[in-house]
Write a protein that holds these residues in place. Structure first.
Motif, short mmCIF file in Angstrom:
data_model
loop_
_atom_site.label_atom_id
_atom_site.label_comp_id
_atom_site.label_asym_id
_atom_site.label_seq_id
_atom_site.Cartn_x
_atom_site.Cartn_y
_atom_site.Cartn_z
N SER A 207 0.84 -1.20 0.00
CA SER A 207 0.00 0.00 0.00
C SER A 207 0.88 1.25 0.00
O SER A 207 2.10 1.17 0.07
N GLY A 208 0.25 2.39 -0.04
CA GLY A 208 0.96 3.65 -0.07
C GLY A 208 0.14 4.69 -0.79
O GLY A 208 -0.81 4.37 -1.52
N ARG A 209 0.46 5.95 -0.56
CA ARG A 209 -0.27 7.02 -1.21
C ARG A 209 -0.11 6.96 -2.72
O ARG A 209 0.83 6.35 -3.23
N ARG A 210 -1.02 7.59 -3.42
CA ARG A 210 -1.00 7.57 -4.88
C ARG A 210 0.26 8.22 -5.43
O ARG A 210 0.84 9.09 -4.83
N ARG A 211 0.66 7.76 -6.63
CA ARG A 211 1.76 8.33 -7.41
C ARG A 211 3.14 8.03 -6.84
O ARG A 211 4.11 8.70 -7.17
N GLN A 212 3.24 7.02 -5.94
CA GLN A 212 4.55 6.74 -5.33
C GLN A 212 5.34 5.67 -6.07
O GLN A 212 6.46 5.35 -5.69
N GLY A 213 4.77 5.06 -7.10
CA GLY A 213 5.49 4.06 -7.87
C GLY A 213 5.23 2.63 -7.46
O GLY A 213 6.04 1.75 -7.77
N LYS A 214 4.12 2.36 -6.79
CA LYS A 214 3.82 0.99 -6.36
C LYS A 214 3.64 0.06 -7.56
O LYS A 214 4.17 -1.05 -7.61
N THR A 215 2.85 0.54 -8.55
CA THR A 215 2.61 -0.28 -9.74
C THR A 215 3.91 -0.54 -10.49
O THR A 215 4.15 -1.65 -10.98
N PHE A 216 4.76 0.48 -10.57
CA PHE A 216 6.05 0.34 -11.24
C PHE A 216 6.89 -0.74 -10.55
O PHE A 216 7.51 -1.59 -11.20
N LEU A 217 6.90 -0.72 -9.22
CA LEU A 217 7.63 -1.72 -8.44
C LEU A 217 7.10 -3.13 -8.71
O LEU A 217 7.85 -4.06 -8.99
N LEU A 218 5.78 -3.28 -8.60
CA LEU A 218 5.17 -4.60 -8.73
C LEU A 218 5.28 -5.13 -10.16
O LEU A 218 5.47 -6.32 -10.37
N ASP A 219 5.16 -4.23 -11.13
CA ASP A 219 5.32 -4.65 -12.52
C ASP A 219 6.74 -5.16 -12.76
O ASP A 219 6.95 -6.17 -13.46
N ALA A 220 7.72 -4.46 -12.16
CA ALA A 220 9.11 -4.88 -12.33
C ALA A 220 9.36 -6.25 -11.70
O ALA A 220 10.05 -7.10 -12.28
N VAL A 221 8.81 -6.48 -10.51
CA VAL A 221 8.96 -7.78 -9.85
C VAL A 221 8.27 -8.87 -10.66
O VAL A 221 8.80 -9.99 -10.83
N THR A 222 7.08 -8.56 -11.18
CA THR A 222 6.35 -9.55 -11.96
C THR A 222 7.11 -9.93 -13.23
O THR A 222 7.22 -11.11 -13.58
N ARG A 223 7.65 -8.91 -13.90
CA ARG A 223 8.40 -9.19 -15.13
C ARG A 223 9.68 -9.99 -14.83
O ARG A 223 10.02 -10.92 -15.57
N ALA A 224 10.35 -9.60 -13.76
CA ALA A 224 11.61 -10.27 -13.43
C ALA A 224 11.41 -11.73 -13.04
O ALA A 224 12.28 -12.56 -13.26
N SER A 225 10.25 -12.03 -12.46
CA SER A 225 10.01 -13.38 -11.96
C SER A 225 9.12 -14.21 -12.88
O SER A 225 8.87 -15.39 -12.61
#
Length: 489
Positions: free
Chosen positions: A34-52
């Motif tokens: 979780s976290g406030r909007r626009r902090q890059g959560k989706t970017f983080l999770l997308d990167a983990v998903t792609r890497a794995s």
């Protein structure tokens, strides 16, 4: 998994996500991000998903049936199936999701914007809880399920109290905003004065540099005013309406006019509930609910007074919201017309310094004292930093302390290590030091301070030669300027 080269900082978050993604064991496991909007959560999770090589589904605000259809199509694409899954309810969908790690190793499955799904199907958390129960694990594969959302009030309740998923998560990660030092590095601003002014407007939200300004940053002190008018006060740029959208995007905020009014009152300098009520012409008791809701969604903070626990102060957590209410909202009609921004910005200079930069500078000083200053600066390890008010019965007045640093003695008792005053626009001199000495005397008489309590002067402009001379000979006097805030301890 190597962190992507284009990802700034986030070392801790990346390490925790990749650790969770690779957890050994045959059972499915839950994590919450979780976290406030626009902090890059989706970017983080997308990167983990792609890497794995995992699965990621981003929910939208829609009906339950449409959400199931979208989920079934996305899951079928991931599984390489020619036809979409046709789920009739979420029990089937979650059961199928728990089987995607059928190649043996752990597999990441991300559901982004999870509050949208839960709003359309309130039973979804209970369905996931049932799928994670030991009795159901024999049909599961080692899925590492990550639920993500920006609705802080909802995400905060997801694992609390008697919630269905309470005690089920192996990861509970909050993605924070960048602090003022990291923000300056991220915006690539080397000049501390320009960095702080920029931070007073956009804070530490990464998206405001990338998506919202397309990398347009102040080139230096001489470019700051021009940057404000072209990037923030420009009706054609995304930042112009962002503060309004932040409230509109919060599902818990139904009466947005009331919440905007409360935020305007705080931005005007009213930190206590009574002052906010007077500003709005309402009773203090009428504001208990809106203040609580704004705090739950992370829009404001509620901080106890450093010296009087029965007093507290409300502050806006997002600098852009403060800037909007102090500078933009009063001149909104003019700002909507192209070409008016330079004139509005010129008129707003005094308000910007007093209502935006001044309070933000004080907050930055408190953050520095808590997280960046060394124990040698304070004369001990800081455990709590806050602002506070000290009554002066003899002078029949009260004194504001911008930075009060508390620590602990060897026997575990709290002690006041330092008190400080922060002035953005003033060259600080001996008069400011004498005021701090007077406050220390008052606190010592009350048993809250001692002669060892240090005196800190924070200035965005500088200090007189006389004050520099006094500080040079007395380590109990500390002078903290902008270069020290950004680079020193």
């Amino acid at each position: 998994m190597d962190k992507p080269a284009e990802m700034f900082d986030r070392d801790f978050e990346w390490a925790e996500l990749t650790r969770f993604a690779a957890l050994p064991g045959p059972r499915a496991t839950l994590g919450v991000v979780s976290g406030r909007r626009r902090q890059g959560k989706t970017f983080l999770l997308d990167a983990v998903t792609r890497a794995s090589g995992g699965f990621m589904f981003t929910a939208t605000e829609t009906t339950d049936a449409d959400a199931l259809r979208q989920f079934g199509e996305a899951l079928a694409r991931y599984r390489g199936q020619p036809t979409p899954f046709r789920f009739t309810h979420w029990d089937e969908a979650v059961t199928e999701l728990m089987r995607i790690a059928d190649v043996g190793g752990p597999t990441v499955a991300v559901i982004d914007e999870f509050p949208f799904l839960a709003k359309a199907s309130p039973s979804l958390p209970s369905i996931i809880q049932r799928a994670l129960d030991p009795a159901a694990q024999h049909t599961n594969t080692p899925v590492r399920l990550l639920l993500c959302g920006s609705a802080l009030s909802f995400m905060g309740k997801l694992l609390s109290g008697n919630a269905p998923l309470r005690g089920r998560a192996g990861l509970e990660l909050v993605v924070p905003t960048l602090d003022f030092r990291l923000a300056a590095e991220f915006w690539q601003i080397d000049d501390p004065h320009t960095a702080l002014l920029t931070n007073a407007i956009v804070g530490g939200t990464p998206a405001y540099r990338r998506e919202f300004t397309q990398g347009d940053t102040p080139a230096g002190p001489d470019d700051f005013d021009a940057w404000v008018t072209r990037a923030v006060l420009n009706p054609a740029r995304p930042l112009f309406r962002e503060a309004r959208y932040l409230l509109a995007e919060e599902p818990e905020l139904h009466d947005t006019a009331l919440y905007h009014s409360v935020l305007a009152a705080i931005a005007a300098g009213n930190a206590a509930r009574g002052g906010i009520a007077d500003y709005l012409g309402r009773k203090s008791t009428d504001l208990a609910h809106p203040l609580s809701v704004l705090q739950d969604v992370g829009m404001i903070t509620h901080e106890a007074d450093a010296f009087r626990r029965n007093r507290s102060a409300y502050r806006i957590a997002e600098p852009l919201v403060t800037f909007y209410h102090a500078v933009m909202r009063p001149a909104w009609g003019d700002l909507e017309r192209p070409g008016r921004a330079p004139a509005v910005w010129q008129r707003a200079q005094s308000t910007f310094r007093s209502k935006v930069v001044g309070p933000h500078f004080e907050q930055i000083c408190r953050e520095w004292a808590r997280w960046h200053a060394s124990p040698d600066t304070h004369g001990g390890q800081a455990t709590r930093v806050a602002s506070g008010t000290v009554n002066d019965p003899t002078a029949k007045t009260s004194h504001e302390v911008d930075v009060a640093v508390h620590g602990e003695t060897d026997n575990g008792r709290e002690t006041l290590l330092a008190i400080g005053e922060a002035k953005w626009s003033d060259v600080m001199g001996v008069g400011h030091l004498e005021r701090l000495r007077r406050i220390r005397t008052l606190l010592t008489a009350r048993g809250s301070a001692s002669g060892a309590t240090r005196l800190h002067c924070y200035s965005g402009t500088g200090f007189t030669d006389e004050l520099h001379h006094l500080a040079k000979d007395d380590r109990a006097i500390q002078l903290i300027d902008l270069p020290r805030l950004y680079d020193g301890e």
